[in-house]
Design a protein around this motif. Structure first.
Motif, mmCIF file in Angstrom:
data_model
loop_
_atom_site.group_PDB
_atom_site.id
_atom_site.type_symbol
_atom_site.label_atom_id
_atom_site.label_comp_id
_atom_site.label_asym_id
_atom_site.label_seq_id
_atom_site.Cartn_x
_atom_site.Cartn_y
_atom_site.Cartn_z
ATOM 1 N N THR A 1 11.004 6.592 3.209
ATOM 2 C CA THR A 1 9.718 7.112 3.665
ATOM 3 C C THR A 1 9.421 8.368 2.861
ATOM 4 N N VAL A 2 8.215 8.878 2.985
ATOM 5 C CA VAL A 2 7.800 10.053 2.221
ATOM 6 C C VAL A 2 7.587 11.224 3.170
ATOM 7 N N GLU A 3 8.280 12.324 2.898
ATOM 8 C CA GLU A 3 8.134 13.534 3.709
ATOM 9 C C GLU A 3 6.788 14.208 3.402
ATOM 10 N N ALA A 4 6.386 15.109 4.263
ATOM 11 C CA ALA A 4 5.099 15.793 4.099
ATOM 12 C C ALA A 4 5.021 16.565 2.784
ATOM 13 N N ASP A 5 6.163 17.064 2.289
ATOM 14 C CA ASP A 5 6.162 17.839 1.049
ATOM 15 C C ASP A 5 6.297 16.975 -0.188
ATOM 16 N N LYS B 1 0.846 -1.183 0.000
ATOM 17 C CA LYS B 1 0.000 0.000 0.000
ATOM 18 C C LYS B 1 0.888 1.242 0.000
ATOM 19 N N GLU B 2 0.392 2.320 -0.626
ATOM 20 C CA GLU B 2 1.190 3.539 -0.700
ATOM 21 C C GLU B 2 1.367 4.157 0.687
ATOM 22 N N VAL B 3 2.589 4.575 0.977
ATOM 23 C CA VAL B 3 2.890 5.250 2.237
ATOM 24 C C VAL B 3 2.350 6.674 2.185
ATOM 25 N N GLU B 4 1.631 7.058 3.221
ATOM 26 C CA GLU B 4 1.075 8.404 3.294
ATOM 27 C C GLU B 4 2.188 9.411 3.576
ATOM 28 N N PRO B 5 2.285 10.497 2.778
ATOM 29 C CA PRO B 5 3.311 11.514 3.027
ATOM 30 C C PRO B 5 3.224 12.064 4.449
ATOM 31 N N GLY B 6 4.372 12.149 5.101
ATOM 32 C CA GLY B 6 4.439 12.687 6.441
ATOM 33 C C GLY B 6 4.072 11.712 7.537
ATOM 34 N N SER B 7 3.726 10.476 7.178
ATOM 35 C CA SER B 7 3.307 9.494 8.183
ATOM 36 C C SER B 7 4.468 8.882 8.946
ATOM 37 N N GLY B 8 5.662 8.946 8.381
ATOM 38 C CA GLY B 8 6.824 8.328 9.012
ATOM 39 C C GLY B 8 6.926 6.836 8.771
ATOM 40 N N VAL B 9 5.955 6.272 8.072
ATOM 41 C CA VAL B 9 5.992 4.835 7.762
ATOM 42 C C VAL B 9 7.118 4.558 6.767
#
Length: 532
Positions: free
Chosen positions: A411-415, A362-370
């Protein structure tokens, strides 16, 4: 209309045939040049020879050469007859060559004469290899390159090609045997810029030709060896822009700088610290006119922060780019300002088809830290030659979309930027803590006595694995206590190497990629001998 590399190059030869396509510097200081028209004619002649020798569409043609006109000629010749070019690492010893020849099902081989003994020994285990062409010498079992070109027509008359024709890039694994990454030509074209690396992909082959015709006098350089996919792709990207591509026969920092000066090179492509660090030393020690240089780009390996900072000091007017991608994915992201293994590797995707997927895909949500794994859809390779199991593990389908799992942990950052920690296959688990070698290597290379470093895990009875470093010093090896103190100033204790092995020269691929199998062996031997 489909995109095919041979079709596109023939179109360029018709449109800008008088323009110089390649310049090769040799170690003696001489140069060899070909215009687009001359290179196309030479490739036509070699293509006819290969076809007469029994190479059919889909047949695999090995290229075991140093950089040179012959390399790009062989590459184009294979593509012209819908055969498949296969890059062969010229540093491989007999056993490695025997494996690759057989694994790749080579039917023909173009090779440098100085490799004759190794080729002869390895060919004995490759039953499909029935034709050889030797460059720069003679052989009782091979046709000389000049003879292969003699009395062959320069006209085309080749089978109709398509964007589905296959292109294979063999990539030398850092932990295993090399594997052949299979691409369809059109996907490969799109994954590496689509004929326009600075904007939207070209919509038709005609647009590529027209853009090249209208381009100015652009000179680009691929400093890495052509046996590495990054240098091949840099060559095609340059050609689609109507540029002149400059090579040195083998990588030598001073020779690269002389070539930049002589040919007024605007962009140079290198592979990580292994090339960038010697270049910084050569720039600092020499006196070169590098005023033409506008861009230095690294692909295939990471630039450490220390090396990037030094490049900026020495080349204040040059744009330093750090690109993220692989032989399977193409060029996918660019490093953001301040990105480095020491401070965190942050990249901004250059495609909407780059994602980070978690353990359930599943796609990692931005800013989630996953934390998950970098994945790409769209134009990607379609598998590994002769390895359906690895293909199935690496290329997966999720809700009807085919994804490449790159193996990069991130991981994906919030931006929306992607924070990459390192390759999952290289991650060291020491007492339950995860250590990514790239971070530790970058810190070690900031020590003034360290020229190069590779970090690996070695067995430990208590923690399962412990961190060990193989270090190439500038001169006399520094004391282990000095390196410990240096690392502990910026790293958590569990990341600091517990053992050091000092070597006179680091073993890397010709393109600068780390050889972690070798590093692990060296570190284990040093630990057994009680060295530090």
């Amino acid at each position: 209309m489909e995109f095919n590399h041979a079709d596109l190059f023939e179109g360029l030869a018709d449109a800008i045939g008088e323009r110089t396509a390649v310049v090769v510097f040799d170690s003696a200081g001489g140069t060899e040049r070909r215009t687009y028209a001359e290179l196309n004619d030479e490739a036509d002649r070699l293509a006819h020879h290969l076809r007469e020798a029994g190479v059919e569409p889909g047949g695999h043609v090995g290229i075991q050469l140093y950089n040179g006109v012959e390399y790009v000629t062989a590459l184009l010749a294979a593509l012209k007859i819908r055969a498949v070019p296969v890059n062969v690492n010229y540093r491989y010893v007999e056993a490695e060559l025997a494996y690759l020849y057989a694994d790749a099902d080579l039917v023909a081989l173009v090779y440098d004469a100085e490799f004759e003994d190794r080729v002869e020994a390895a060919a004995a285990g490759a039953p499909l290899l029935r034709h050889r062409i030797v460059v720069g010498g003679e052989s009782t079992r091979a046709v000389p390159y000049a003879g292969a070109l003699a009395e062959r027509p320069a006209a085309g008359d080749f089978p109709e090609r398509s964007g589905q024709d296959v292109y294979i890039i063999y990539t030398g694994g850092t932990t295993g045997m090399p594997k052949g990454v299979m691409w369809r030509c059109e996907d490969l074209f799109m994954a590496f810029g689509g004929g326009n690396p600075f904007g939207e992909p070209r919509r038709t082959p005609g647009e590529v030709i027209e853009a090249a015709k209208g381009s100015g006098p652009l000179v680009m350089m691929a400093a890495a060896p052509l046996m590495h996919g990054a240098a091949q792709m840099a060559t095609f990207i340059g050609w689609w822009m109507g540029a002149t591509i400059v090579y040195t026969r083998r990588f030598d920092a001073a020779e690269v700088l002389r070539a930049i000066e002589a040919e007024k090179v605007f962009t140079v492509n290198v592979t990580g610290d292994a090339m960038a660090r010697p270049l910084t030393d050569a720039i600092a020690a020499g006196s070169y006119d590098l005023s033409s240089l506008g861009v230095l780009s690294s692909t295939g390996a990471i630039l450490s922060g220390a090396v990037r900072e030094r490049l900026r000091e020495l080349l204040p007017n040059v744009m330093i780019l750090d690109n993220f991608g692989s032989s399977e994915s193409g060029f996918t992201a660019s490093g953001v300002e301040g990105s480095s293994p020491e401070s965190g590797m942050r990249y901004r995707p250059n495609t909407t088809r780059l994602r980070v997927l978690d353990d359930t895909l599943k796609e990692v949500e931005p800013g989630s830290g996953v934390i998950g794994q970098v994945a790409k859809s769209g134009p990607i390779a379609f598998g590994y030659w002769g390895d359906p199991a690895k293909t199935a593990k690496t290329f997966v389908e999720v809700e009807g979309v085919r994804w490449l799992l790159t193996g990069d942990i991130a991981t994906v950052e919030a931006d929306g930027t992607i924070m990459i920690f390192g390759r999952g296959s290289q991650c060291i688990n020491t007492g339950g803590e995860k250590v990514f070698p790239e971070e530790v290597e970058a810190v070690l290379k900031r020590h003034p006595a360290v020229f190069d470093a590779l970090v690996t895990g070695i067995p430990d009875e208590r923690f399962g694995s412990r961190v060990a470093a193989v270090v190439q010093p500038y001169g006399e090896p520094p004391a282990a206590a000095d390196l410990d103190a240096h690392c502990r100033g910026v790293l958590s204790g569990y990341k600091v190497p517990r053992a050091y092995a000092f070597v006179p020269e680091m073993r890397r691929s010709p393109a600068g990629k780390a050889d972690y199998r070798w590093a692990k062996q060296v570190a284990q031997q040093a630990a057994c001998l009680g060295e530090h």
